[in-house]
Motif scaffolding. Structure first.
Motif, mmCIF file in Angstrom:
data_model
loop_
_atom_site.group_PDB
_atom_site.id
_atom_site.type_symbol
_atom_site.label_atom_id
_atom_site.label_comp_id
_atom_site.label_asym_id
_atom_site.label_seq_id
_atom_site.Cartn_x
_atom_site.Cartn_y
_atom_site.Cartn_z
ATOM 1 N N MET A 187 0.866 -1.189 0.000
ATOM 2 C CA MET A 187 0.000 0.000 0.000
ATOM 3 C C MET A 187 0.898 1.233 0.000
ATOM 4 S SD MET A 187 -1.242 -0.125 3.999
ATOM 5 C CE MET A 187 -1.389 -1.914 3.940
ATOM 6 N N PRO A 188 0.430 2.325 -0.595
ATOM 7 C CA PRO A 188 1.252 3.539 -0.611
ATOM 8 C C PRO A 188 1.581 4.009 0.803
ATOM 9 C CG PRO A 188 -0.570 3.721 -2.163
ATOM 10 C CD PRO A 188 -0.828 2.488 -1.353
ATOM 11 N N THR A 189 2.827 4.402 1.016
ATOM 12 C CA THR A 189 3.216 4.874 2.349
ATOM 13 C C THR A 189 2.539 6.193 2.704
ATOM 14 O OG1 THR A 189 5.182 5.935 1.378
ATOM 15 C CG2 THR A 189 5.462 3.728 2.286
ATOM 16 N N THR A 190 1.960 6.870 1.705
ATOM 17 C CA THR A 190 1.248 8.121 1.988
ATOM 18 C C THR A 190 -0.012 7.868 2.811
ATOM 19 O OG1 THR A 190 0.180 7.916 -0.183
ATOM 20 C CG2 THR A 190 2.105 9.355 -0.025
ATOM 21 N N THR A 191 -0.448 6.615 2.905
ATOM 22 C CA THR A 191 -1.611 6.283 3.735
ATOM 23 C C THR A 191 -1.206 6.038 5.186
ATOM 24 O OG1 THR A 191 -1.431 3.892 3.273
ATOM 25 C CG2 THR A 191 -2.741 5.218 1.754
ATOM 26 N N PHE A 192 0.105 6.008 5.476
ATOM 27 C CA PHE A 192 0.594 5.770 6.834
ATOM 28 C C PHE A 192 0.483 7.042 7.674
ATOM 29 C CE2 PHE A 192 3.948 2.413 5.324
ATOM 30 C CZ PHE A 192 2.909 1.594 4.902
ATOM 31 N N PRO A 193 0.461 6.900 9.002
ATOM 32 C CA PRO A 193 0.620 8.075 9.865
ATOM 33 C C PRO A 193 1.971 8.726 9.588
ATOM 34 C CG PRO A 193 -0.091 6.148 11.134
ATOM 35 C CD PRO A 193 0.248 5.656 9.760
ATOM 36 N N GLN A 194 2.085 10.007 9.869
ATOM 37 C CA GLN A 194 3.298 10.734 9.529
ATOM 38 C C GLN A 194 4.537 10.126 10.172
ATOM 39 O OE1 GLN A 194 3.585 13.275 7.235
ATOM 40 N NE2 GLN A 194 5.750 12.818 7.539
ATOM 41 N N TRP A 195 4.429 9.690 11.423
ATOM 42 C CA TRP A 195 5.603 9.121 12.100
ATOM 43 C C TRP A 195 6.081 7.841 11.418
ATOM 44 C CZ3 TRP A 195 5.495 4.200 14.127
ATOM 45 C CH2 TRP A 195 4.219 3.621 14.324
ATOM 46 N N LEU A 196 5.107 7.073 10.876
ATOM 47 C CA LEU A 196 5.482 5.837 10.198
ATOM 48 C C LEU A 196 6.037 6.133 8.803
ATOM 49 C CD1 LEU A 196 5.566 2.829 10.625
ATOM 50 C CD2 LEU A 196 3.252 2.645 9.728
ATOM 51 N N GLN A 197 5.541 7.196 8.175
ATOM 52 C CA GLN A 197 6.092 7.612 6.886
ATOM 53 C C GLN A 197 7.563 8.002 7.045
ATOM 54 O OE1 GLN A 197 3.845 10.361 4.389
ATOM 55 N NE2 GLN A 197 1.963 9.871 5.496
ATOM 56 N N ASP A 198 7.876 8.668 8.157
ATOM 57 C CA ASP A 198 9.253 9.094 8.396
ATOM 58 C C ASP A 198 10.181 7.888 8.548
ATOM 59 O OD1 ASP A 198 8.420 11.724 8.320
ATOM 60 O OD2 ASP A 198 8.181 11.879 10.496
ATOM 61 N N ILE A 199 9.685 6.828 9.178
ATOM 62 C CA ILE A 199 10.476 5.601 9.322
ATOM 63 C C ILE A 199 10.614 4.892 7.977
ATOM 64 C CG2 ILE A 199 10.518 3.288 10.363
ATOM 65 C CD1 ILE A 199 9.117 4.505 12.809
ATOM 66 N N ALA A 200 9.503 4.812 7.230
ATOM 67 C CA ALA A 200 9.483 4.081 5.959
ATOM 68 C C ALA A 200 10.498 4.624 4.960
ATOM 69 C CB ALA A 200 8.079 4.125 5.361
#
Length: 251
Positions: A187-200
């Motif tokens: 799934m696109p990482t843009t659907t993640f919470p911001q903190w998880l996007q930063d890790i991804a």
């Protein structure tokens, strides 16, 4: 003689991989099935946030990368661990085959199987969802995803020498699903919470898929993604080499 032995083992590994129907299903067919499940009913004009790509185009690269990851990671880790446990690796050490020849054979067989998984996903995306790219983009995508899979082939070798025959599957599965999900392959990482996007952004599978996404957008890959993959490749190959030497000393 060493070269002849290495070629013989590579041929043997390729034959074994191509005869393994279960492995071929999960590395070649499964990614295409997932692509159809995720993007099959998707709008071919709506763009994924932050990418400029439609969902079918975005997921095509993600699932091709996922298929290559499956082939090189799952294929290497479990086989090596089981062959160590059965004594096969010990027997090979008694032959003229050098240590790097064994690792090369494992990597080559996994890389060959990963190529069909990439091509099949591309074919399904083009035929079913009408994904259209320039000829150079198809060639560049195939080369980038195939070459990038070597990073995870090295990880597979490292896990194979790290884990026992009983422990290798759960360790590989946790690593496999963790890299796939966090890297945005499902799934696109843009659907993640911001903190998880930063890790991804620092996960190697995220950088791996980003190579293909840049090519789809007719852009050069970001230097950051190339550096991340290079660093992880160095870490995984270094770890695999160290674990191989350690295992050799135990024998």
């Amino acid at each position: 003689m060493n070269t002849f032995a290495s070629r013989g083992l590579i041929k043997l590994e390729l034959t074994r991989a191509l005869r393994n129907r279960k492995f071929l299903f999960f590395s070649v067919i499964y990614p295409s099935v997932l692509f159809l499940l995720i993007a099959g009913s998707a709008d071919t004009t709506e763009k994924v946030d932050g990418t400029g790509l439609t969902l079918p185009t975005y997921m095509m690269v993600s699932m091709a990368s996922f298929g290559a990851l499956t082939a090189v990671l799952m294929g290497n880790s479990e086989r090596i661990a089981k062959e160590r446990e059965s004594g096969w690796v010990r027997q090979l050490r008694l032959t003229t085959l050098p240590g790097h020849g064994y690792v090369l054979a494992k990597t080559a067989s996994a890389a060959v199987v990963s190529l069909p998984s990439i091509v099949v996903v591309f074919a399904v995306a083009a035929a079913v969802k009408g994904v259209r790219l320039d000829a150079w983009q198809w060639v560049a995508l195939t080369g980038a995803i195939w070459a990038g899979s070597l990073v995870f082939a090295a990880l597979g070798v490292a896990i194979g020498y790290l884990a026992s025959g009983d422990a290798v599957r759960p360790i590989t599965m946790i690593t496999y699903f963790g890299l796939s999900i966090l890297g945005g392959l499902w799934m696109p990482t843009t659907t993640f919470p911001q903190w998880l996007q930063d890790i991804a952004k620092w996960v190697p599978t995220h950088a791996y898929a980003a190579l293909g996404q840049a090519i789809e957008q007719s852009h050069a890959p970001h230097a950051k993604d190339i550096v991340i993959l290079a660093v992880f490749f160095a870490l995984f190959t270094g770890g695999a080499a160290w674990l191989y030497r350690k295992d050799t000393l135990k024998a």
